[in-house]
Design a protein around this motif. Sequence first.
Motif, PDB file in Angstrom:
ATOM      1  N   CYS A 135      -4.022   3.516  -8.881  1.00 56.97           N
ATOM      2  CA  CYS A 135      -3.095   3.752  -7.778  1.00 56.97           C
ATOM      3  C   CYS A 135      -3.355   5.118  -7.147  1.00 56.97           C
TER       4      CYS A 135
ATOM      5  N   GLN B  15      -6.717   5.290  -5.112  1.00 53.22           N
ATOM      6  CA  GLN B  15      -6.728   4.589  -3.827  1.00 53.22           C
ATOM      7  C   GLN B  15      -5.878   5.295  -2.778  1.00 53.22           C
TER       8      GLN B  15
ATOM      9  N   TYR C   3      -2.047  -4.527  -7.005  1.00 57.97           N
ATOM     10  CA  TYR C   3      -3.412  -4.023  -7.148  1.00 57.97           C
ATOM     11  C   TYR C   3      -4.449  -5.022  -6.632  1.00 57.97           C
TER      12      TYR C   3
ATOM     13  N   ARG D  80      -4.337  -4.947  -2.823  1.00 60.45           N
ATOM     14  CA  ARG D  80      -5.003  -3.771  -2.240  1.00 60.45           C
ATOM     15  C   ARG D  80      -6.508  -3.987  -2.138  1.00 60.45           C
TER      16      ARG D  80
ATOM     17  N   MET E  92      -1.341  -2.190   4.029  1.00 60.82           N
ATOM     18  CA  MET E  92      -1.531  -1.253   2.929  1.00 60.82           C
ATOM     19  C   MET E  92      -0.253  -0.460   2.674  1.00 60.82           C
TER      20      MET E  92
ATOM     21  N   LEU F 164       2.055  -1.945   0.312  1.00 62.59           N
ATOM     22  CA  LEU F 164       1.561  -1.895  -1.072  1.00 62.59           C
ATOM     23  C   LEU F 164       1.435  -0.465  -1.589  1.00 62.59           C
ATOM     24  N   TRP F 165       1.780   0.518  -0.799  1.00 67.60           N
ATOM     25  CA  TRP F 165       1.404   1.915  -1.017  1.00 67.60           C
ATOM     26  C   TRP F 165       2.053   2.515  -2.257  1.00 67.60           C
TER      27      TRP F 165
ATOM     28  N   GLY G  43      -9.262  -1.699  -7.849  1.00 65.81           N
ATOM     29  CA  GLY G  43      -8.084  -2.527  -7.615  1.00 65.81           C
ATOM     30  C   GLY G  43      -8.116  -3.794  -8.460  1.00 65.81           C
TER      31      GLY G  43
END
Length: 405
Positions: free
Chosen positions: A228, A231, A288, A291, A315, A318-319, A382
Amino acid sequence: MPTNPPKLSMFQVLACGAAIVTLSMGIRHGFGLWLQPITQEMGWTRQSFALAIAIQNLSWGIIGIFAGMAADRFGAFRVLMGGAVLYGLGLAGMALSPTPTVFALTAGVLIGAAQAGTTYAVIYGVLGRQIAPERRSWAMGVAAAAGSFGQFLMVPVEGWLIAGLGWQQALLALALMVLLIIPLAFGLREPGFHGSAPMKRDQSIAQALGEAFRYPSFLLLTAGYFVCGFQVVFIGVHLPSYLRDHGLSPQVASYALALIGLFNVFGTYIAGTLGQRIPKRNILAFIYFARAVVIAVFLLVPLSPLSVYVFSAVMGALWLSTVPPTNATIAQIFGVQHLSMLGGFVFFSHQVGSFMGVWLGGYLYDRTGSYDVVWYIAIGLGIFAGLVNLPIKEAPIQRAAPQPA
């Protein structure tokens, strides 16, 4: 001191905690906007800037462990006060740094320490202690959504400040703004922490750590959180420059970061709410895997403002949506006595990933003239993180008997 001190009101905890996270996280999300103004005016490489932000993330992770210990033992109020002062000093130092070394110490070490004392580990410790378990994941989702709203709110403000005041004066203005955390911290003064004596513990720090690091699910959760960090910090810091390199205007980058923040408001809230209803490991695995797919599609389609905005919106959802289920899982397995500390250790892994993502982005760009390799690494990681989250066991850990402090 009472064994079971009275609770703060849920509204007070959420309002003050959310406002603090909005300021602290909102400011840091815009640091990528300073990469080109600072490096161009000071004559530094992108790697120099990226290394300072990488150190910031590592400092945040390391000091966050001890900030969590202090918050669990003596309450969040004192930690928040110290963190706010360090944040103001770090931003001012970032503006006035004459060399990359001083910049690394201020933008890196000092601001990293400030973020350790003003963000999720400390705030989530208060939420865990003050809010009932049946609403805990939801409350963590609200706090994470506030941090996302801070990104949506603050990134355009920071872009406007840079355009209107110049990058140095913009940083000094933020140094004053972040001190608003100090009055907000008074709303998180927890009953039972006001005196000099620490709260009574059923487990010592060493016992809690030994239990956690012997538990496989804690290690899997920690491994996933590394990804996490890699990314989101790579994208948050390097996306503006990636877009400029491909001929898109700085406004596209500002809008992209703002969209990430806006859609993350919904993503984090939904993740926190779903965490009360379905297994949190499934939520994390989905985030994950998704992403990896979103990044791959972004690289395959022609780059345009529209593709950037679609990528940023998806994104964004999902951040930081990993944050509520990750911390709620820790609380569910181990309880809340050492929640800030254990959350700090998991977050340290996140920050090691952040260090690698932001530094590797600058390093490989300077070596190859492209970010392509780092994008491919982000896709592979991911998939890895989605796989390691699937076998996590969320049930409360079984202890033979209460352990003496």
